[in-house]
Design a protein around this motif. Structure first.
Motif, mmCIF file in Angstrom:
data_model
loop_
_atom_site.group_PDB
_atom_site.id
_atom_site.type_symbol
_atom_site.label_atom_id
_atom_site.label_comp_id
_atom_site.label_asym_id
_atom_site.label_seq_id
_atom_site.Cartn_x
_atom_site.Cartn_y
_atom_site.Cartn_z
ATOM 1 N N SER A 173 0.866 -1.047 0.093
ATOM 2 C CA SER A 173 -0.038 -0.148 0.186
ATOM 3 C C SER A 173 0.836 1.302 0.000
ATOM 4 N N ASN A 233 0.435 3.847 -3.166
ATOM 5 C CA ASN A 233 -0.025 5.165 -2.619
ATOM 6 C C ASN A 233 0.916 6.385 -3.076
ATOM 7 N N VAL A 245 -4.772 5.976 1.636
ATOM 8 C CA VAL A 245 -5.120 4.545 1.570
ATOM 9 C C VAL A 245 -4.215 3.642 2.466
ATOM 10 N N ASP A 272 -3.907 0.017 4.833
ATOM 11 C CA ASP A 272 -3.804 -1.360 4.111
ATOM 12 C C ASP A 272 -3.992 -2.362 5.721
ATOM 13 N N CYS A 275 -5.294 -6.122 4.963
ATOM 14 C CA CYS A 275 -4.592 -7.295 4.281
ATOM 15 C C CYS A 275 -3.248 -7.499 4.971
ATOM 16 N N ILE A 305 -8.027 -5.720 -1.466
ATOM 17 C CA ILE A 305 -9.260 -5.085 -0.674
ATOM 18 C C ILE A 305 -9.550 -5.829 0.462
ATOM 19 N N ARG A 350 -12.471 -4.818 3.399
ATOM 20 C CA ARG A 350 -12.787 -3.527 3.978
ATOM 21 C C ARG A 350 -13.959 -2.982 2.736
ATOM 22 N N PHE A 372 -15.597 -1.829 -0.258
ATOM 23 C CA PHE A 372 -15.242 -1.878 -1.693
ATOM 24 C C PHE A 372 -15.267 -0.679 -2.314
ATOM 25 N N GLU A 398 -15.387 2.297 -1.107
ATOM 26 C CA GLU A 398 -14.399 3.325 -0.335
ATOM 27 C C GLU A 398 -13.084 3.179 -0.852
ATOM 28 N N PHE A 399 -12.775 1.791 -1.066
ATOM 29 C CA PHE A 399 -11.326 1.521 -1.538
ATOM 30 C C PHE A 399 -11.261 2.102 -2.873
ATOM 31 N N ASN A 447 -10.542 5.755 -3.869
ATOM 32 C CA ASN A 447 -8.996 6.239 -3.831
ATOM 33 C C ASN A 447 -8.598 6.274 -4.937
ATOM 34 N N TYR A 448 -8.751 5.453 -5.917
ATOM 35 C CA TYR A 448 -8.160 5.090 -7.097
ATOM 36 C C TYR A 448 -8.986 5.841 -8.497
#
Length: 377
Positions: free
Chosen positions: A42, A46, A54, A56, A59, A210, A213, A215, A217-218, A221-222
Protein backbone atom coordinates in the motif's frame (compact mmCIF):
# COMPACT_ATOMS: atom_id res chain seq x y z
CA UNK A 1 8.30 -41.58 -11.20
CA UNK A 2 10.77 -41.32 -8.33
CA UNK A 3 9.50 -38.24 -6.51
CA UNK A 4 12.64 -38.05 -4.41
CA UNK A 5 14.46 -36.83 -7.51
CA UNK A 6 11.84 -34.17 -8.23
CA UNK A 7 12.01 -30.69 -6.76
CA UNK A 8 8.79 -28.76 -6.17
CA UNK A 9 8.56 -25.06 -5.32
CA UNK A 10 5.29 -24.40 -3.51
CA UNK A 11 3.42 -21.13 -3.06
CA UNK A 12 2.92 -20.99 0.72
CA UNK A 13 0.39 -18.26 1.50
CA UNK A 14 -0.02 -18.64 5.24
CA UNK A 15 -3.41 -20.32 4.79
CA UNK A 16 -4.51 -23.84 5.62
CA UNK A 17 -4.81 -25.06 2.01
CA UNK A 18 -1.22 -24.38 0.95
CA UNK A 19 -0.01 -25.61 4.36
CA UNK A 20 -1.61 -29.03 3.82
CA UNK A 21 -0.36 -29.02 0.22
CA UNK A 22 3.19 -28.63 1.55
CA UNK A 23 2.73 -31.58 3.92
CA UNK A 24 1.30 -33.83 1.20
CA UNK A 25 4.17 -33.07 -1.18
CA UNK A 26 6.70 -34.04 1.46
CA UNK A 27 4.76 -37.23 2.21
CA UNK A 28 4.90 -38.09 -1.49
CA UNK A 29 8.68 -37.84 -1.41
CA UNK A 30 9.26 -34.58 -3.27
CA UNK A 31 12.10 -32.23 -2.43
CA UNK A 32 10.02 -29.22 -1.36
CA UNK A 33 10.89 -25.55 -1.04
CA UNK A 34 8.30 -22.85 -0.34
CA UNK A 35 7.84 -19.26 -1.48
CA UNK A 36 5.75 -16.58 0.19
CA UNK A 37 4.61 -14.06 -2.42
CA UNK A 38 4.33 -10.40 -1.48
CA UNK A 39 2.04 -8.95 -4.15
CA UNK A 40 0.71 -5.75 -2.60
CA UNK A 41 2.41 -2.77 -0.97
CA UNK A 42 0.00 0.00 0.00
CA UNK A 43 2.75 2.48 0.88
CA UNK A 44 4.51 2.03 -2.47
CA UNK A 45 1.30 2.01 -4.50
CA UNK A 46 0.01 5.10 -2.74
CA UNK A 47 3.26 6.90 -3.51
CA UNK A 48 2.77 6.06 -7.19
CA UNK A 49 -0.68 7.62 -7.06
CA UNK A 50 0.30 10.50 -4.82
CA UNK A 51 -2.37 9.32 -2.40
CA UNK A 52 -1.15 8.69 1.14
CA UNK A 53 -4.63 8.15 2.60
CA UNK A 54 -5.26 4.54 1.62
CA UNK A 55 -4.53 2.23 4.53
CA UNK A 56 -3.76 -1.46 4.33
CA UNK A 57 -5.00 -2.61 7.71
CA UNK A 58 -7.18 -5.46 6.42
CA UNK A 59 -4.62 -7.25 4.23
CA UNK A 60 -2.17 -8.35 6.94
CA UNK A 61 0.59 -9.78 4.80
CA UNK A 62 3.08 -9.78 7.64
CA UNK A 63 0.72 -11.93 9.72
CA UNK A 64 0.34 -14.30 6.77
CA UNK A 65 4.12 -14.46 6.34
CA UNK A 66 4.62 -15.32 10.02
CA UNK A 67 2.01 -18.09 9.71
CA UNK A 68 3.73 -19.41 6.57
CA UNK A 69 7.07 -19.38 8.39
CA UNK A 70 5.62 -21.35 11.32
CA UNK A 71 4.31 -24.02 8.94
CA UNK A 72 7.57 -24.14 6.95
CA UNK A 73 9.58 -24.53 10.16
CA UNK A 74 7.23 -27.23 11.44
CA UNK A 75 7.50 -29.19 8.18
CA UNK A 76 11.24 -28.44 7.86
CA UNK A 77 10.86 -26.77 4.48
CA UNK A 78 13.04 -23.85 3.32
CA UNK A 79 10.97 -20.67 2.88
CA UNK A 80 11.76 -17.76 0.55
CA UNK A 81 10.00 -14.40 0.65
CA UNK A 82 9.71 -12.88 -2.82
CA UNK A 83 8.41 -9.48 -3.88
CA UNK A 84 6.08 -9.47 -6.91
CA UNK A 85 4.57 -6.04 -6.19
CA UNK A 86 5.59 -4.53 -9.55
CA UNK A 87 4.33 -7.52 -11.54
CA UNK A 88 1.04 -7.39 -9.65
CA UNK A 89 0.63 -3.66 -10.17
CA UNK A 90 1.51 -3.77 -13.89
CA UNK A 91 -0.45 -6.88 -14.87
CA UNK A 92 -3.27 -7.27 -12.36
CA UNK A 93 -4.15 -4.04 -10.56
CA UNK A 94 -3.79 -1.84 -13.66
CA UNK A 95 -6.06 -4.26 -15.54
CA UNK A 96 -8.52 -4.11 -12.62
CA UNK A 97 -8.70 -0.30 -12.74
CA UNK A 98 -8.90 -0.12 -16.54
CA UNK A 99 -11.82 -2.55 -16.63
CA UNK A 100 -13.74 -0.46 -14.10
CA UNK A 101 -13.06 2.67 -16.15
CA UNK A 102 -14.84 0.91 -19.04
CA UNK A 103 -17.87 0.16 -16.85
CA UNK A 104 -17.05 -3.56 -16.79
CA UNK A 105 -16.77 -5.96 -13.84
CA UNK A 106 -13.25 -7.47 -13.79
CA UNK A 107 -11.96 -10.65 -12.19
CA UNK A 108 -8.46 -9.88 -10.88
CA UNK A 109 -8.02 -13.36 -9.36
CA UNK A 110 -7.87 -14.85 -12.85
CA UNK A 111 -5.21 -12.34 -13.93
CA UNK A 112 -3.26 -12.92 -10.72
CA UNK A 113 -3.07 -16.63 -11.50
CA UNK A 114 -2.11 -15.97 -15.12
CA UNK A 115 0.48 -13.24 -14.59
CA UNK A 116 1.81 -13.73 -11.06
CA UNK A 117 1.20 -17.14 -9.47
CA UNK A 118 1.90 -19.15 -12.62
CA UNK A 119 4.17 -16.76 -14.52
CA UNK A 120 6.35 -14.52 -12.33
CA UNK A 121 6.32 -17.24 -9.68
CA UNK A 122 7.22 -19.93 -12.22
CA UNK A 123 10.11 -17.80 -13.50
CA UNK A 124 11.42 -17.46 -9.96
CA UNK A 125 10.93 -21.14 -9.21
CA UNK A 126 12.90 -22.08 -12.32
CA UNK A 127 15.83 -20.07 -10.95
CA UNK A 128 15.74 -22.54 -8.04
CA UNK A 129 16.01 -25.43 -10.54
CA UNK A 130 12.55 -26.81 -9.84
CA UNK A 131 10.84 -29.61 -11.71
CA UNK A 132 7.36 -28.43 -10.73
CA UNK A 133 5.57 -25.62 -8.98
CA UNK A 134 2.60 -26.27 -6.70
CA UNK A 135 -0.29 -24.26 -5.28
CA UNK A 136 -3.04 -24.92 -2.76
CA UNK A 137 -5.82 -24.59 -5.32
CA UNK A 138 -8.82 -26.90 -5.39
CA UNK A 139 -8.10 -28.26 -8.86
CA UNK A 140 -6.43 -31.31 -10.37
CA UNK A 141 -4.01 -31.81 -13.24
CA UNK A 142 -3.37 -34.88 -15.36
CA UNK A 143 0.00 -35.01 -17.07
CA UNK A 144 -0.08 -37.22 -20.14
CA UNK A 145 2.82 -37.87 -22.48
CA UNK A 146 1.87 -35.17 -24.98
CA UNK A 147 -0.11 -32.63 -22.96
CA UNK A 148 -1.57 -31.75 -19.56
CA UNK A 149 -5.24 -31.47 -18.62
CA UNK A 150 -6.80 -29.16 -16.02
CA UNK A 151 -9.51 -31.01 -14.08
CA UNK A 152 -12.08 -29.80 -11.58
CA UNK A 153 -11.34 -30.23 -7.90
CA UNK A 154 -13.21 -33.08 -6.20
CA UNK A 155 -14.89 -30.61 -3.82
CA UNK A 156 -17.53 -29.05 -6.09
CA UNK A 157 -18.13 -26.20 -3.66
CA UNK A 158 -14.44 -25.21 -3.62
CA UNK A 159 -13.39 -26.04 -7.19
CA UNK A 160 -11.13 -23.23 -8.47
CA UNK A 161 -10.65 -24.16 -12.12
CA UNK A 162 -12.79 -21.12 -13.02
CA UNK A 163 -9.90 -18.93 -11.80
CA UNK A 164 -7.28 -21.04 -13.60
CA UNK A 165 -8.86 -20.88 -17.07
CA UNK A 166 -6.06 -18.71 -18.51
CA UNK A 167 -3.27 -21.17 -17.77
CA UNK A 168 -1.28 -22.31 -20.78
CA UNK A 169 0.13 -25.74 -21.54
CA UNK A 170 3.59 -24.48 -20.56
CA UNK A 171 2.32 -23.38 -17.16
CA UNK A 172 0.11 -26.40 -16.60
CA UNK A 173 2.71 -29.01 -17.48
CA UNK A 174 4.93 -27.64 -14.69
CA UNK A 175 2.12 -27.46 -12.11
CA UNK A 176 0.85 -29.67 -9.28
CA UNK A 177 -2.28 -29.24 -7.17
CA UNK A 178 -1.72 -31.47 -4.13
CA UNK A 179 -5.13 -30.96 -2.45
CA UNK A 180 -7.34 -31.12 -5.55
CA UNK A 181 -8.47 -34.67 -4.73
CA UNK A 182 -9.65 -33.67 -1.24
CA UNK A 183 -12.77 -32.10 0.24
CA UNK A 184 -12.22 -28.95 2.30
CA UNK A 185 -13.26 -30.81 5.46
CA UNK A 186 -10.51 -33.37 4.80
CA UNK A 187 -7.93 -30.60 4.42
CA UNK A 188 -8.98 -29.16 7.78
CA UNK A 189 -8.80 -32.62 9.37
CA UNK A 190 -5.24 -33.15 8.14
CA UNK A 191 -4.19 -29.72 9.44
CA UNK A 192 -5.81 -30.44 12.82
CA UNK A 193 -4.16 -33.86 13.08
CA UNK A 194 -0.75 -32.31 12.39
CA UNK A 195 -1.50 -29.35 14.66
CA UNK A 196 -0.36 -26.96 11.93
CA UNK A 197 -0.21 -23.28 12.88
CA UNK A 198 -2.85 -22.53 10.23
CA UNK A 199 -5.26 -25.34 11.15
CA UNK A 200 -7.89 -23.04 12.68
CA UNK A 201 -7.22 -20.04 10.46
CA UNK A 202 -10.24 -18.56 8.71
CA UNK A 203 -10.29 -18.68 4.91
CA UNK A 204 -9.44 -15.38 3.24
CA UNK A 205 -12.26 -13.66 1.36
CA UNK A 206 -12.31 -11.12 -1.43
CA UNK A 207 -9.45 -9.77 -3.50
CA UNK A 208 -6.24 -9.57 -1.46
CA UNK A 209 -5.65 -5.84 -1.96
CA UNK A 210 -9.21 -5.07 -0.82
CA UNK A 211 -9.69 -7.78 1.79
CA UNK A 212 -12.85 -7.26 3.81
CA UNK A 213 -12.87 -3.48 3.74
CA UNK A 214 -15.61 -1.43 2.05
CA UNK A 215 -15.18 -1.95 -1.69
CA UNK A 216 -16.67 1.40 -2.75
CA UNK A 217 -14.46 3.36 -0.36
CA UNK A 218 -11.39 1.50 -1.61
CA UNK A 219 -12.16 2.11 -5.28
CA UNK A 220 -12.86 5.80 -4.70
CA UNK A 221 -9.22 6.22 -3.68
CA UNK A 222 -8.10 5.23 -7.17
CA UNK A 223 -10.86 6.19 -9.61
CA UNK A 224 -12.93 9.38 -9.64
CA UNK A 225 -16.65 8.67 -9.75
CA UNK A 226 -19.32 10.58 -11.64
CA UNK A 227 -22.83 10.58 -10.28
CA UNK A 228 -25.77 10.12 -12.62
CA UNK A 229 -29.40 9.13 -12.92
CA UNK A 230 -30.85 5.78 -11.98
CA UNK A 231 -33.67 5.09 -14.45
CA UNK A 232 -36.07 2.45 -15.68
CA UNK A 233 -36.16 1.39 -19.34
CA UNK A 234 -39.17 3.69 -19.95
CA UNK A 235 -37.29 6.73 -18.62
CA UNK A 236 -38.63 7.03 -15.07
CA UNK A 237 -35.97 8.40 -12.71
CA UNK A 238 -35.72 6.28 -9.57
CA UNK A 239 -32.75 7.90 -7.90
CA UNK A 240 -29.07 8.80 -8.27
CA UNK A 241 -26.14 6.44 -8.67
CA UNK A 242 -22.69 7.22 -7.27
CA UNK A 243 -20.78 6.06 -10.37
CA UNK A 244 -21.45 3.30 -12.87
CA UNK A 245 -18.28 1.44 -11.92
CA UNK A 246 -19.67 0.64 -8.49
CA UNK A 247 -22.54 -1.48 -9.82
CA UNK A 248 -22.74 -4.84 -11.53
CA UNK A 249 -25.49 -6.51 -13.52
CA UNK A 250 -28.02 -8.26 -11.30
CA UNK A 251 -27.03 -6.27 -8.20
CA UNK A 252 -29.78 -5.69 -5.63
CA UNK A 253 -28.08 -4.23 -2.57
CA UNK A 254 -27.15 -0.57 -2.30
CA UNK A 255 -29.65 0.87 -4.78
CA UNK A 256 -31.71 2.70 -2.18
CA UNK A 257 -34.98 2.12 -4.02
CA UNK A 258 -37.83 1.26 -1.69
CA UNK A 259 -41.57 1.08 -2.13
CA UNK A 260 -44.10 -1.62 -2.81
CA UNK A 261 -43.67 -4.56 -5.11
CA UNK A 262 -40.70 -6.74 -5.97
CA UNK A 263 -37.09 -5.75 -5.22
CA UNK A 264 -35.14 -3.59 -7.68
CA UNK A 265 -32.07 -4.79 -9.56
CA UNK A 266 -29.41 -3.34 -11.85
CA UNK A 267 -30.43 -4.46 -15.35
CA UNK A 268 -27.99 -2.47 -17.49
CA UNK A 269 -25.73 0.55 -18.00
CA UNK A 270 -25.89 3.38 -20.52
CA UNK A 271 -22.26 4.50 -20.57
CA UNK A 272 -22.79 7.36 -23.03
CA UNK A 273 -25.52 8.97 -20.95
CA UNK A 274 -24.04 7.86 -17.60
CA UNK A 275 -27.35 6.22 -16.67
CA UNK A 276 -27.78 3.17 -14.46
CA UNK A 277 -30.71 1.10 -15.69
CA UNK A 278 -32.83 -0.56 -13.02
CA UNK A 279 -35.87 -2.81 -13.05
CA UNK A 280 -38.14 -4.67 -10.65
CA UNK A 281 -38.02 -8.39 -10.12
CA UNK A 282 -35.33 -11.06 -9.97
CA UNK A 283 -36.58 -12.40 -13.30
CA UNK A 284 -36.73 -9.06 -15.14
CA UNK A 285 -36.53 -9.89 -18.83
CA UNK A 286 -33.61 -7.53 -19.44
CA UNK A 287 -31.43 -9.59 -17.10
CA UNK A 288 -31.55 -12.63 -19.38
CA UNK A 289 -29.57 -13.34 -22.53
CA UNK A 290 -29.15 -16.24 -24.94
CA UNK A 291 -25.74 -15.44 -26.44
CA UNK A 292 -22.49 -13.71 -25.60
CA UNK A 293 -19.17 -12.95 -27.24
CA UNK A 294 -15.95 -13.84 -25.44
CA UNK A 295 -12.50 -12.41 -26.20
CA UNK A 296 -8.93 -13.02 -24.99
CA UNK A 297 -9.71 -16.72 -25.18
CA UNK A 298 -7.18 -19.17 -23.79
CA UNK A 299 -7.74 -22.68 -25.17
CA UNK A 300 -5.84 -25.03 -22.87
CA UNK A 301 -5.80 -28.13 -25.03
CA UNK A 302 -3.29 -28.67 -27.81
CA UNK A 303 -6.24 -29.96 -29.81
CA UNK A 304 -7.67 -26.87 -31.55
CA UNK A 305 -11.34 -25.93 -31.49
CA UNK A 306 -12.74 -26.33 -34.98
CA UNK A 307 -16.30 -25.86 -36.17
CA UNK A 308 -19.00 -25.79 -33.49
CA UNK A 309 -18.55 -27.56 -30.15
CA UNK A 310 -21.18 -28.45 -27.55
CA UNK A 311 -19.91 -28.21 -23.99
CA UNK A 312 -20.84 -26.48 -20.73
CA UNK A 313 -19.87 -23.05 -19.40
CA UNK A 314 -19.76 -21.04 -16.22
CA UNK A 315 -20.20 -17.26 -16.47
CA UNK A 316 -19.45 -16.65 -12.81
CA UNK A 317 -17.81 -18.59 -9.98
CA UNK A 318 -19.97 -21.35 -8.42
CA UNK A 319 -22.65 -20.91 -11.06
CA UNK A 320 -24.20 -24.15 -12.26
CA UNK A 321 -22.90 -25.49 -15.56
CA UNK A 322 -24.81 -24.09 -18.54
CA UNK A 323 -25.06 -26.16 -21.75
CA UNK A 324 -23.69 -24.08 -24.65
CA UNK A 325 -22.49 -24.25 -28.23
CA UNK A 326 -19.29 -22.39 -29.06
CA UNK A 327 -17.56 -21.45 -32.29
CA UNK A 328 -14.89 -18.99 -33.33
CA UNK A 329 -16.01 -15.58 -34.55
CA UNK A 330 -12.40 -14.78 -35.44
CA UNK A 331 -8.97 -15.90 -34.23
CA UNK A 332 -9.42 -14.65 -30.66
CA UNK A 333 -13.16 -14.25 -30.11
CA UNK A 334 -15.83 -16.86 -29.50
CA UNK A 335 -19.56 -16.78 -30.08
CA UNK A 336 -21.29 -18.62 -27.24
CA UNK A 337 -24.92 -19.69 -27.71
CA UNK A 338 -26.77 -20.76 -24.57
CA UNK A 339 -29.12 -23.72 -24.73
CA UNK A 340 -31.14 -22.02 -21.98
CA UNK A 341 -31.46 -18.34 -21.11
CA UNK A 342 -28.89 -17.19 -18.54
CA UNK A 343 -29.27 -14.41 -15.96
CA UNK A 344 -26.80 -11.54 -15.51
CA UNK A 345 -24.08 -12.46 -18.01
CA UNK A 346 -21.73 -9.59 -17.25
CA UNK A 347 -19.03 -8.00 -19.46
CA UNK A 348 -15.60 -8.26 -17.88
CA UNK A 349 -16.37 -11.49 -16.08
CA UNK A 350 -14.94 -14.78 -17.28
CA UNK A 351 -16.67 -17.40 -19.40
CA UNK A 352 -15.06 -20.76 -18.66
CA UNK A 353 -15.73 -23.89 -20.70
CA UNK A 354 -15.85 -27.53 -19.61
CA UNK A 355 -16.10 -31.00 -21.10
CA UNK A 356 -17.16 -33.04 -18.09
CA UNK A 357 -14.46 -32.55 -15.45
CA UNK A 358 -11.97 -31.12 -17.93
CA UNK A 359 -11.56 -27.35 -18.08
CA UNK A 360 -11.13 -26.47 -21.74
CA UNK A 361 -10.17 -22.82 -21.15
CA UNK A 362 -11.89 -19.49 -21.03
CA UNK A 363 -11.93 -15.81 -21.86
CA UNK A 364 -13.65 -12.58 -20.90
CA UNK A 365 -17.21 -11.62 -21.77
CA UNK A 366 -17.47 -8.66 -24.13
CA UNK A 367 -21.22 -8.42 -24.76
CA UNK A 368 -24.45 -10.29 -24.10
CA UNK A 369 -27.38 -10.64 -26.50
CA UNK A 370 -31.04 -11.64 -26.50
CA UNK A 371 -32.76 -12.50 -29.78
CA UNK A 372 -29.88 -10.88 -31.65
CA UNK A 373 -30.08 -7.55 -29.76
CA UNK A 374 -27.12 -6.53 -27.59
CA UNK A 375 -27.93 -5.85 -23.94
CA UNK A 376 -26.85 -2.52 -22.44
CA UNK A 377 -24.43 -4.21 -20.07
Amino acid sequence: MDNKKKKVVLGLSGGVDSSVAAYLLKEQGYDVEAVFMRNWDSALNNDILGNPTVEDEICPQEVDFEDAKKVADQLEIPLHKVNFVKEYWDNVFTYFLNEYKKGRTPNPDIMCNKEVKFKAFLDYAESLDCDYIAMGHYARVRHDKNQSYLLRGVDNNKDQTYFLCQLTQKQLERSLFPIGHLEKTEVREIADKLNLATAKKKDSTGVCFIGERNFTEFLQNYLPAKEGKMMTLDGEVKGTHIGLMYYTIGQRKGLGIGGAGEPWFVIGKDLEQNVLLVGQGFHHENLYSDRCTVSDVNWISDEPLTGEKTCTAKFRYRQKDIPVKIKWKDKNELIVDFLEDVRAVTPGQAAVFYDGDTCLGGGFIDAAFKDGVMRQY
